[in-house]
Design a protein around this motif. Structure first.
Motif, mmCIF file in Angstrom:
data_model
loop_
_atom_site.group_PDB
_atom_site.id
_atom_site.type_symbol
_atom_site.label_atom_id
_atom_site.label_comp_id
_atom_site.label_asym_id
_atom_site.label_seq_id
_atom_site.Cartn_x
_atom_site.Cartn_y
_atom_site.Cartn_z
ATOM 1 N N LEU A 34 2.455 -4.029 -7.881
ATOM 2 C CA LEU A 34 1.319 -3.690 -8.729
ATOM 3 C C LEU A 34 0.194 -3.232 -7.822
ATOM 4 O O LEU A 34 -0.185 -3.934 -6.885
ATOM 5 C CB LEU A 34 0.882 -4.906 -9.547
ATOM 6 N N SER A 35 -0.313 -2.030 -8.065
ATOM 7 C CA SER A 35 -1.351 -1.488 -7.190
ATOM 8 C C SER A 35 -2.400 -0.748 -7.997
ATOM 9 O O SER A 35 -2.164 -0.367 -9.157
ATOM 10 C CB SER A 35 -0.740 -0.549 -6.144
ATOM 11 N N GLY B 24 0.824 -1.208 0.000
ATOM 12 C CA GLY B 24 0.000 0.000 0.000
ATOM 13 C C GLY B 24 0.850 1.246 0.000
ATOM 14 O O GLY B 24 1.925 1.282 0.614
ATOM 15 N N ASP B 25 0.390 2.274 -0.713
ATOM 16 C CA ASP B 25 1.141 3.530 -0.776
ATOM 17 C C ASP B 25 0.222 4.616 -1.310
ATOM 18 O O ASP B 25 -0.968 4.392 -1.502
ATOM 19 C CB ASP B 25 2.377 3.385 -1.655
ATOM 20 N N TYR B 26 0.820 5.788 -1.572
ATOM 21 C CA TYR B 26 0.074 6.884 -2.180
ATOM 22 C C TYR B 26 0.634 7.206 -3.554
ATOM 23 O O TYR B 26 1.847 7.152 -3.771
ATOM 24 C CB TYR B 26 0.138 8.140 -1.298
ATOM 25 N N GLN B 27 -0.265 7.508 -4.489
ATOM 26 C CA GLN B 27 0.127 8.009 -5.798
ATOM 27 C C GLN B 27 -0.081 9.512 -5.780
ATOM 28 O O GLN B 27 -1.189 10.003 -5.568
ATOM 29 C CB GLN B 27 -0.731 7.379 -6.901
ATOM 30 N N TRP B 28 1.003 10.278 -5.946
ATOM 31 C CA TRP B 28 0.937 11.722 -5.788
ATOM 32 C C TRP B 28 0.190 12.393 -6.923
ATOM 33 O O TRP B 28 0.183 11.910 -8.054
ATOM 34 C CB TRP B 28 2.346 12.302 -5.672
ATOM 35 N N LEU C 74 2.298 -0.022 -12.112
ATOM 36 C CA LEU C 74 3.261 -1.108 -12.019
ATOM 37 C C LEU C 74 4.657 -0.514 -11.862
ATOM 38 O O LEU C 74 5.027 0.422 -12.577
ATOM 39 C CB LEU C 74 3.223 -1.971 -13.279
ATOM 40 N N ASP C 75 5.426 -1.052 -10.935
ATOM 41 C CA ASP C 75 6.794 -0.593 -10.693
ATOM 42 C C ASP C 75 7.711 -1.809 -10.621
ATOM 43 O O ASP C 75 7.530 -2.682 -9.774
ATOM 44 C CB ASP C 75 6.849 0.204 -9.389
ATOM 45 N N LEU C 76 8.682 -1.882 -11.529
ATOM 46 C CA LEU C 76 9.728 -2.898 -11.492
ATOM 47 C C LEU C 76 11.018 -2.233 -11.053
ATOM 48 O O LEU C 76 11.358 -1.154 -11.554
ATOM 49 C CB LEU C 76 9.926 -3.528 -12.875
ATOM 50 N N TYR C 77 11.750 -2.841 -10.132
ATOM 51 C CA TYR C 77 12.916 -2.167 -9.575
ATOM 52 C C TYR C 77 14.031 -3.146 -9.234
ATOM 53 O O TYR C 77 13.820 -4.349 -9.071
ATOM 54 C CB TYR C 77 12.538 -1.384 -8.320
ATOM 55 N N ARG D 14 -3.764 9.936 -3.982
ATOM 56 C CA ARG D 14 -4.704 8.830 -3.803
ATOM 57 C C ARG D 14 -4.014 7.640 -3.162
ATOM 58 O O ARG D 14 -2.857 7.336 -3.454
ATOM 59 C CB ARG D 14 -5.269 8.404 -5.159
ATOM 60 N N LEU D 15 -4.742 6.929 -2.326
ATOM 61 C CA LEU D 15 -4.263 5.688 -1.738
ATOM 62 C C LEU D 15 -4.313 4.588 -2.785
ATOM 63 O O LEU D 15 -5.307 4.431 -3.494
ATOM 64 C CB LEU D 15 -5.133 5.312 -0.541
ATOM 65 N N THR D 16 -3.223 3.836 -2.911
ATOM 66 C CA THR D 16 -3.193 2.674 -3.804
ATOM 67 C C THR D 16 -2.919 1.422 -2.983
ATOM 68 O O THR D 16 -2.151 1.443 -2.016
ATOM 69 C CB THR D 16 -2.111 2.822 -4.895
ATOM 70 N N LEU D 17 -3.557 0.328 -3.367
ATOM 71 C CA LEU D 17 -3.402 -0.948 -2.679
ATOM 72 C C LEU D 17 -3.170 -2.043 -3.708
ATOM 73 O O LEU D 17 -3.714 -1.993 -4.815
ATOM 74 C CB LEU D 17 -4.641 -1.272 -1.842
#
Length: 267
Positions: A144-145, A99-103, A155-158, A123-126
């Protein structure tokens, strides 16, 4: 490795992170009963120089909080990586809830675009995440949220590499590739006909795909057993329909730079 938090422009996130931190602390005793690893706590404050809005050519400064709590192989909560709850608890593979926030973007920071495009609230993303610890120094992962208000998916690949220490200095490199679905891409980079008329640019309706690639260098300079300075420099390049948006090509920049410094205390 101590790292700088990402932008934190919303008091709402601070409130929700505080609530999550409280829940995490309440769960600590139960978690510790199942693991021999000790939890870590860190807090601090600093300053960040970042783009005025996603895709902007102008920059602004803002104070940043730093909170990081981790119970190894169980749960982590931070202003850097959000909330991760490990449900796999493996030696190499970790994964579970994320969970996080998308600015968004503030109207006060839009400059010439103010009243011509809409401000966007954070917004809150889950969703979920997977992370592989390839070696003690190298991690790769993905999360993926989805926006809990239905305004897009991310989607974030790191990959992260903890570089060899230089004397007492700790440093690392981190590489990210991020993508959005069409709904999220339109929220940040789309231009509807009325906005296009106000801006004297073509309307733009981007599709799903790559949004950005970034490279981050982090450095931690200890000043005592429990304190130190965390510095970070991030170079980001907008890709695909995000980079081709008239908001970026006419009023912003595909290249996004971010510099941060914070004073950290480890409990």
């Amino acid at each position: 490795m101590t790292r700088i938090p990402r932008p934190a422009s919303s008091p709402l996130r601070h409130l929700l992170l505080s609530a999550g931190l409280l829940a995490c602390l309440l769960w600590t005793q139960g978690c510790m009963a199942d693991t021999d690893d000790q939890p870590t706590f860190a807090g601090g404050i600093g300053m960040e120089h970042l783009p005025s809005w996603p895709g902007a050519a102008t920059s602004r400064n803002q104070p940043i909080p730093y909170v990081d709590i981790e119970i190894p192989n169980r749960i982590s909560l931070s202003t850097l990586d959000g909330l991760q709850v490990d449900l796999i608890v493996g030696q190499v593979l970790h994964g579970g809830l994320y969970g996080d926030y998308q600015w968004g973007r503030d109207s006060d920071d839009l400059g010439v675009l103010r009243d011509k495009i809409a401000p966007l609230s954070p917004r809150l993303t889950l969703g979920g995440y997977l992370e592989w610890q390839l070696t003690k120094q190298i991690d790769v992962g993905a999360n993926l949220s989805h926006d809990t208000y239905g305004a897009g998916a991310y989607l974030d690949l790191y990959g992260e590499w903890d570089l060899p220490k230089m004397w007492l200095l700790e440093h690392s490199l981190e590489l990210h590739w991020q993508a959005m679905n069409a709904q999220a891409m339109n929220r940040f980079f789309g231009i509807n006909p009325s906005q296009a008329n106000a801006l004297s640019v073509p309307a733009w309706q981007p599709g799903a795909g790559s949004q950005s690639a970034s490279l981050e260098y982090d450095l931690f300079v200890p000043t005592s057993k429990h304190t130190g300075f965390a510095l970070a420099v991030t170079w980001e390049r907008l890709l695909g329909d995000a980079g081709d948006s008239p908001l970026v090509t006419r009023f912003g920049s595909r290249t996004q730079l971010n510099e941060s410094v914070a004073f950290i205390y480890h409990f």
